[in-house]
Motif scaffolding. Structure first.
Motif, PDB file in Angstrom:
ATOM      1  N   GLN A 221       0.823  -1.209   0.000  1.00 35.53           N
ATOM      2  CA  GLN A 221       0.000   0.000   0.000  1.00 35.53           C
ATOM      3  C   GLN A 221       0.858   1.260   0.000  1.00 35.53           C
ATOM      4  OE1 GLN A 221      -3.189  -0.806  -0.585  1.00 35.53           O
ATOM      5  NE2 GLN A 221      -2.237  -2.841  -0.399  1.00 35.53           N
ATOM      6  N   ARG A 222       1.990   1.212   0.683  1.00 32.37           N
ATOM      7  CA  ARG A 222       2.835   2.409   0.740  1.00 32.37           C
ATOM      8  C   ARG A 222       3.502   2.683  -0.602  1.00 32.37           C
ATOM      9  NH1 ARG A 222       8.539   1.528   3.590  1.00 32.37           N
ATOM     10  NH2 ARG A 222       9.340  -0.029   2.194  1.00 32.37           N
ATOM     11  N   GLU A 223       3.672   1.642  -1.430  1.00 33.84           N
ATOM     12  CA  GLU A 223       4.235   1.861  -2.761  1.00 33.84           C
ATOM     13  C   GLU A 223       3.279   2.681  -3.630  1.00 33.84           C
ATOM     14  OE1 GLU A 223       7.324   1.222  -3.744  1.00 33.84           O
ATOM     15  OE2 GLU A 223       7.627   0.542  -1.689  1.00 33.84           O
ATOM     16  N   TYR A 224       2.004   2.385  -3.540  1.00 35.43           N
ATOM     17  CA  TYR A 224       1.019   3.184  -4.278  1.00 35.43           C
ATOM     18  C   TYR A 224       1.060   4.647  -3.827  1.00 35.43           C
ATOM     19  CZ  TYR A 224      -1.164  -1.175  -5.933  1.00 35.43           C
ATOM     20  OH  TYR A 224      -1.408  -2.387  -6.528  1.00 35.43           O
ATOM     21  N   ARG A 225       1.159   4.854  -2.509  1.00 34.41           N
ATOM     22  CA  ARG A 225       1.193   6.233  -1.986  1.00 34.41           C
ATOM     23  C   ARG A 225       2.460   6.955  -2.428  1.00 34.41           C
ATOM     24  NH1 ARG A 225      -0.782   3.552   2.646  1.00 34.41           N
ATOM     25  NH2 ARG A 225       1.274   3.615   3.618  1.00 34.41           N
ATOM     26  N   ALA A 226       3.587   6.240  -2.468  1.00 36.43           N
ATOM     27  CA  ALA A 226       4.843   6.876  -2.893  1.00 36.43           C
ATOM     28  C   ALA A 226       4.806   7.210  -4.382  1.00 36.43           C
ATOM     29  CB  ALA A 226       6.030   5.973  -2.578  1.00 36.43           C
ATOM     30  N   ASP A 227       4.166   6.376  -5.193  1.00 28.45           N
ATOM     31  CA  ASP A 227       4.008   6.688  -6.615  1.00 28.45           C
ATOM     32  C   ASP A 227       3.214   7.984  -6.776  1.00 28.45           C
ATOM     33  OD1 ASP A 227       5.369   4.412  -7.379  1.00 28.45           O
ATOM     34  OD2 ASP A 227       3.558   3.228  -7.731  1.00 28.45           O
ATOM     35  N   ALA A 228       2.105   8.085  -6.025  1.00 30.90           N
ATOM     36  CA  ALA A 228       1.284   9.299  -6.086  1.00 30.90           C
ATOM     37  C   ALA A 228       2.065  10.492  -5.544  1.00 30.90           C
ATOM     38  CB  ALA A 228       0.000   9.107  -5.288  1.00 30.90           C
ATOM     39  N   GLY A 229       2.887  10.258  -4.522  1.00 29.74           N
ATOM     40  CA  GLY A 229       3.703  11.336  -3.966  1.00 29.74           C
ATOM     41  C   GLY A 229       4.716  11.853  -4.963  1.00 29.74           C
ATOM     42  N   SER A 230       5.301  10.957  -5.752  1.00 32.21           N
ATOM     43  CA  SER A 230       6.244  11.379  -6.783  1.00 32.21           C
ATOM     44  C   SER A 230       5.553  12.252  -7.822  1.00 32.21           C
ATOM     45  CB  SER A 230       6.867  10.162  -7.471  1.00 32.21           C
ATOM     46  OG  SER A 230       7.667  10.550  -8.563  1.00 32.21           O
ATOM     47  N   ALA A 231       4.343  11.833  -8.247  1.00 30.82           N
ATOM     48  CA  ALA A 231       3.596  12.618  -9.234  1.00 30.82           C
ATOM     49  C   ALA A 231       3.302  14.014  -8.699  1.00 30.82           C
ATOM     50  CB  ALA A 231       2.295  11.898  -9.590  1.00 30.82           C
ATOM     51  N   LYS A 232       2.979  14.105  -7.421  1.00 31.37           N
ATOM     52  CA  LYS A 232       2.694  15.406  -6.814  1.00 31.37           C
ATOM     53  C   LYS A 232       3.942  16.280  -6.768  1.00 31.37           C
ATOM     54  CE  LYS A 232       0.612  17.522  -2.705  1.00 31.37           C
ATOM     55  NZ  LYS A 232      -0.034  17.261  -1.389  1.00 31.37           N
ATOM     56  N   LEU A 233       5.073  15.685  -6.386  1.00 32.63           N
ATOM     57  CA  LEU A 233       6.320  16.447  -6.313  1.00 32.63           C
ATOM     58  C   LEU A 233       6.795  16.885  -7.699  1.00 32.63           C
ATOM     59  CD1 LEU A 233       8.273  14.339  -3.649  1.00 32.63           C
ATOM     60  CD2 LEU A 233       7.280  16.609  -3.322  1.00 32.63           C
ATOM     61  N   MET A 234       6.541  16.042  -8.699  1.00 30.67           N
ATOM     62  CA  MET A 234       6.951  16.357 -10.071  1.00 30.67           C
ATOM     63  C   MET A 234       5.971  17.289 -10.770  1.00 30.67           C
ATOM     64  SD  MET A 234       9.849  14.753 -10.770  1.00 30.67           S
ATOM     65  CE  MET A 234       9.873  14.637 -12.560  1.00 30.67           C
ATOM     66  N   GLY A 235       4.748  17.385 -10.222  1.00 33.08           N
ATOM     67  CA  GLY A 235       3.733  18.226 -10.835  1.00 33.08           C
ATOM     68  C   GLY A 235       3.017  17.564 -11.999  1.00 33.08           C
TER      69      GLY A 235
END
Length: 293
Positions: A221-235
């Protein structure tokens, strides 16, 4: 995957050593002439379970460096332009995430990267030479964003707490079952016999494997959240989508229809239950279907 395995292995080793040591020193006074003192047993179990997890967490950076041979880049004097770019990119992502600058390291190996450390402001982000050689800078930046998101989300702390909880129940239940087998099944009415100790060892192994399934589920589950976190940081989500596609050996673009029936993890059969990462195709699908970044 390797660092998670080392975390779990160290945790189990520390837990066993602590359990033996505390019994020898008489700390665990949960066995009485009247039977099991469940309150004392629960306290003993929590001490063993959480101490093992936190020691593993505190050693995580050192273990990661030793196991991969990662070389930490001196941010004041990077050896070349690639190292300078890596440090600058990680620091920019960390600033966006609101955390301290992690150490940045490179290690030799196939395409991969990881983040670890006990504290958000004292973490480590490491990337392999294989990943740097096989991805574009934008894709590498997305992977780095994924790792920074792990740190910002406090994923190592969360995993440690979850591991501590399941460790506590493993220690607790193994001794309850051991006591039952020794006294009820084997009808030993004297001191604790070998049946108790043998049962405890077997139960800790079996319950430990079952506990690993729970920890692995949380890890996925944390991998999905980190993927979404990367998208947010990258814009934008596409850099992370392309990075995942390349990691999975897929061509960036629409997912093949054959992935529609894929399982919930990267393994096959029962191995899927112990996988710490979801399949690449599932991660891409989840990232693309997210409503917001």
């Amino acid at each position: 995957m390797k660092r998670i395995f080392l975390f779990l292995l160290t945790n189990i080793a520390v837990m066993v050593v602590l359990s033996i040591t505390m019994n020898v020193l008489g700390v665990g006074r949960y066995l009485t002439t009247q039977g099991l003192d469940l309150t004392q047993l629960l306290i003993f179990s929590a001490l063993v379970g959480f101490t093992g997890s936190f020691i593993s967490l505190l050693l995580s950076k050192w273990m990661a460096k030793q196991s991969t041979g990662a070389r930490v880049i001196n941010p004041q004097a990077p050896a070349n332009a690639r190292e300078a770019w890596l440090v600058d990119t990680v620091h920019q992502l960390a600033d966006r995430a609101g955390i301290g600058h992690p150490e940045v390291a490179i290690y030799d190996g196939p395409p991969n990267a990881f983040a670890t450390g006990a504290f958000k402001n004292d973490a480590l982000v490491a990337v392999s030479t294989g990943l740097l050689d096989s991805m574009t800078e934008e894709e590498v930046a997305a992977v780095l964003g994924h790792e920074v998101a792990h740190i910002a989300n406090g994923d190592m702390i969360t995993l440690t707490l979850i591991q501590g909880v399941v460790n506590t129940f493993v220690v607790f239940l193994a001794r309850v079952v051991g006591y039952f087998v020794d006294r009820v099944v084997l009808k030993n009415d004297r001191d604790i016999g070998m049946g108790y100790y043998a049962t405890v060892i077997v139960c800790e192994i079996v319950f430990g494997l079952l506990a690993s399934i729970i920890v692995a589920w949380f890890s996925r589950q944390r991998e999905y959240r980190a993927d979404a976190g990367s998208a947010k940081l990258m814009g934008a989500r596409e850099p992370m989508v392309r990075a995942l596609a390349r990691l999975g050996g897929l061509e960036p673009g629409e997912l093949p229809k054959s992935f529609e029936a894929s399982g919930i993890s990267g393994g096959a059969g029962i191995a899927a239950l112990f996988s710490t990462h979801p399949p690449i195709e599932d991660r891409i699908r989840a990232l693309r279907s997210a409503q917001t970044l």
